[in-house]
Design a protein around this motif. Structure first.
Motif: not given
Length: 804
Positions: A51-65, A71-79
């Motif tokens: 689940a983390y790999r999928q969400l991290a690829k989706e919300w990575h700041p370099d990929k998602n505009e 902030s969403r990426f940081v929240e996913i990483k902390q969780a």
């Protein structure tokens, strides 16, 4: 005291404090990590990582505009970090704690300070103690925590076996086993085995969960299973045999001249073939560990060079007898894909060679891991990687795969070729058909060019031409430069046109600015190698049977055969004794029948077999039948005299015969003419001590059910109120006997005594009963006795029985 911020300085100070404090508070509380990752509370570590790999690829700041992507990426990483730590996850599940303050958690043990004095030149301890300290410091240097064990050792054991030793301080057995552990580390670490230690005192929960009952305790972690080694650590060969035995059975096939062709030509399992040649009967442990590590990609086989039935396969691959050799084979390859030969092939060399050749030339998309290897994710358009996939049915035409394999050998770096079975991966094929609006029935032998931008989202485009096949062409007509018929010529013309169209399509899609026609989301591929639960159970049973047979051919055969021989001997002795007893019983029965025929008497069908004994209640047997009887047991006693003995005992025997198998019942008879005083004393104790005048003749036919442990008895007589109840005179009879009990039946033993003071009108004349009718109601009374509905007469003690 109120703080009023009326001045402009006070307002700016409040704003500054809010700017400083709010981010700190927000950083300490991250919300529900399960909802953030979109998983349930019982999710395992692989599910959390996925689940983390999928969400991290989706919300990575370099990929998602999205402006909130960072902030969403940081929240996913902390969780993810919270749930990855077992202690923090447990703290959140129990108390809802999500921050990382040190005072919220117990202090973890610091393993970095161990052995800090091991190189001290001013060490004043003796040489003996310093040697032991240096040995046991190896335990401390390799010590790991419970979190490292679960997140690394256990998870990586799917491909890398691990040996973990549990120890404690001040453990003399641990000190004695330190040298053996050092030898074990030096022998197995170069082979790719992970070796670590756990301090059982500091990680008590982990030791208790695994089942460690004493230290030192050696455990083997293999494929997420923990195996305890219960013998001494002093014998290295025994430990190696223990490790070898726990590897999957038949992980490595044994090849001979008979089965080598079947093995090297069957690539339906979608694996590269690896042949290990050694001049020994058992494969080395280093090759076994390597085969376990790459079992999902490579199918290994072992060839014993010294055997007589392997000469042809040894000459076929030009193997030298004094060398260990590994040969890697791919499909439709005359020459091996790679070969290495040396005295002992290092594990590092083995892994490098397999890493470079772990995929077939034309692999099948049989699992998600194969898809990730053949078609990796690349979101940048300038470096996009394409994958040409042929949709085929099971056992597709060999000529189609051979032509596609020829293109795969000449493919550029950013292009891969593969094929997929439509029936084995229906979700994947349906997603491609629905995303492009193509009828799924027309997808056979169609080629799709895929670009994986994300793990679950792909862009693709279909080749307009269907990959041609020629079912009527002979194999020799498909070779280059061979004479061809008319059908073969047309097939090659269509094949060349399809290849040119595919090359143009690939060349166009490799351009960074080119737009791909279709886009869709796909699910994970089904692992075709996974077997069902029923098949796994059957396979496990077969594995146990074959392991048992193979064990009989090893050094353990003598002990196993001795155990089996002992068990067989005991069973045979038991059967022989039972046979002798049965023969003796049959012999006795034949002798009885023979004597009966000689005496000229017929066997009476009414005579019951002597399976039930009637004991005579007398002074010699009084303790065994009454006083010393076990709790829960009862004795049924019939009162007879010399005249009625034969007749009443025969009838009593027939009535109680159905209860002969009840182990809690004993059956006896009492000669009342000799022991009437004992019977009178029992009645007197049950009535409170009143005087009784008992007529022995009237007691004949009475049945007593004695419960010696509870000290009570139940009574049956044809004239007793429980059998024939004259209710209107019950109380008068009780008074006439001197009884004062509240129960009107108490002491009403009809005919046992007479009251001279009673008048003739009040006297009850019982009906006349013949001797043969005294036990007519005994069967019904026994039913009520066992139901518990009969009256109980209690005594303080059982009186003595004298001998006359």
């Amino acid at each position: 005291m109120l703080w009023k911020c009326k001045s402009w300085k006070g307002r700016w100070l409040c704003v500054l404090l809010m700017v400083i404090v709010l981010p700190i508070l927000a950083a300490q509380k991250i919300g529900d990590p399960y909802k953030i990752l979109g998983i349930h509370r019982r999710a395992s570590l692989p599910e959390i990582r996925k689940a983390y790999r999928q969400l991290a690829k989706e919300w990575h700041p370099d990929k998602n505009e999205d402006p909130n992507a960072e902030s969403r990426f940081v929240e996913i990483k902390q969780a993810y970090e919270l749930l990855l730590d077992t202690e923090r996850r447990q703290a959140y599940d129990l108390y809802g704690i999500t921050n990382e303050d040190d005072h919220m958690y117990k202090q973890r043990h610091d393993y970095s300070q161990y052995a800090r004095f091991s190189n001290d030149p001013f060490d004043y301890f003796g040489t003996h103690f310093r040697t032991q300290d240096q040995d046991i410091t190896l335990f401390h240097k390799l010590s790991i925590t419970a979190r490292h064990f679960e997140n690394n050792i256990l998870e990586k054991s799917v491909h890398t076996p691990a040996l973990v030793l549990f120890y404690t301080d001040w453990c003399f057995d641990c000190v004695r086993s330190a040298t053996a552990w050092r030898r074990l580390v030096e022998a197995l670490q170069p082979l790719g085995v992970t070796l670590a230690t756990v301090h059982a005192g500091h990680e008590a929960n982990l030791a208790r969960r695994i089942g460690v009952h004493g230290v030192p305790c050696l455990t083997l972690i293999l494929d997420k299973q923990v195996y305890l080694y219960k013998e001494s650590l002093s014998s290295l060969p025994k430990i190696l045999d223990f490790i070898r035995w726990k590897f999957p059975y038949k992980q490595i096939s044994h090849l001979t001249d008979r089965n080598v062709d079947v093995f090297v030509s069957d690539f339906e399992d979608n694996k590269v073939k690896a042949l290990i040649f050694e001049e020994r009967q058992v494969i080395r442990l280093r090759y076994l560990i390597t085969a376990f590590h790459y079992r999902d990609r490579v199918s290994f086989a072992f060839v014993d060079i010294s055997a007589q039935n392997t000469q042809k396969v040894t000459a076929r691959y030009k193997i030298q007898r004094s060398m260990d050799t590994m040969v890697l084979l791919k499909e439709d390859s005359v020459e091996p894909a790679a070969t290495v030969s040396t005295t002992e092939i290092p594990s590092q060399t083995l892994r490098q060679l397999i890493e470079a050749n772990q995929m077939l030339t034309l692999p099948r998309l049989s699992s998600q891991s194969v898809l990730d290897s053949v078609c990796p994710v690349e979101w940048r358009a300038a470096r996009r990687r394409l994958c040409c996939v042929l949709v085929a049915r099971e056992r597709a035409h060999a000529q189609s795969l051979a032509q596609l394999r020829a293109l795969a050998r000449r493919a550029p770096e950013r292009l891969k070729y593969a094929y997929v079975y439509a029936h084995a991966q229906p979700d994947f094929v349906d997603a491609l058909a629905n995303g492009s609006g193509i009828d799924i029935s027309t997808l056979e032998h169609r080629i799709v060019v895929i670009w994986r931008r994300e793990a679950t989202r792909i862009q693709y485009e279909w080749l307009n031409e269907t990959w041609p096949t020629c079912s009527q062409c002979r194999p020799d007509e498909l070779e280059e430069g061979a004479a061809r018929g008319e059908e073969a010529v047309r097939y090659h013309e269509r094949l060349n046109e399809t290849k040119r169209a595919l090359e143009q399509l690939v060349k166009r899609l490799l351009k960074p600015n080119e737009v791909v026609a279709y886009e869709t989301r796909v699910k994970e591929l089904v692992d075709e190698a996974v077997k069902g639960p029923l098949w796994r159970a059957v396979w496990r049973l077969c594995e146990w049977a074959e392991r048992a047979l193979s064990a009989l051919r090893t050094q353990h055969a003598l002990s196993a055969l001795s155990v089996l021989a002992t068990v067989a001997l005991v069973l045979a002795a038991g059967y022989f004794m039972a046979y002798l007893i049965r023969v003796e019983e049959e012999s006795v029965q034949r002798q009885k029948e023979e004597r009966r025929r000689q005496n000229g008497t017929k066997r009476n069908n009414n005579d019951q077999q002597s399976e039930m004994r009637l004991h005579e209640l007398r002074a010699e047997k009084y303790n065994g039948l009454v006083r010393l009887l076990k709790p829960g047991c009862r004795t049924i006693v019939l009162l007879v005299d010399g005249q009625s003995r034969v007749q009443l005992l025969s009838k009593f025997h027939k009535i109680v015969w159905p209860y002969r198998k009840n182990k809690t019942l004993l059956f006896a008879y009492l000669c009342v003419d000799r022991h009437v005083e004992w019977f009178r004393r029992v009645l007197q104790l049950s009535l409170g001590g009143g005087e009784l005048r008992v007529n022995a003749r009237n007691c004949v036919g009475t049945v007593l059910a004695l419960n010696p442990h509870r000290k009570y008895f139940c009574i049956y007589h044809a004239k007793h109120p429980e059998c024939a109840k004259p209710h209107k005179r019950m109380s008068r009879m009780t008074v006439s006997l001197g009884g004062r009990a509240a129960d009107p039946e108490a002491g009403a033993f009809i005919g046992f005594t007479t009251d001279p003071d009673s008048s003739d009108d009040d006297r009850y004349d019982p009906p006349l009963l013949l001797q043969e009718n005294l036990l007519d109601g005994l069967g019904n009374w026994l039913d009520r006795l066992f139901e518990g509905s009969t009256h109980r007469y209690y005594v303080n003690y059982w009186p003595d029985m004298t001998t006359k």
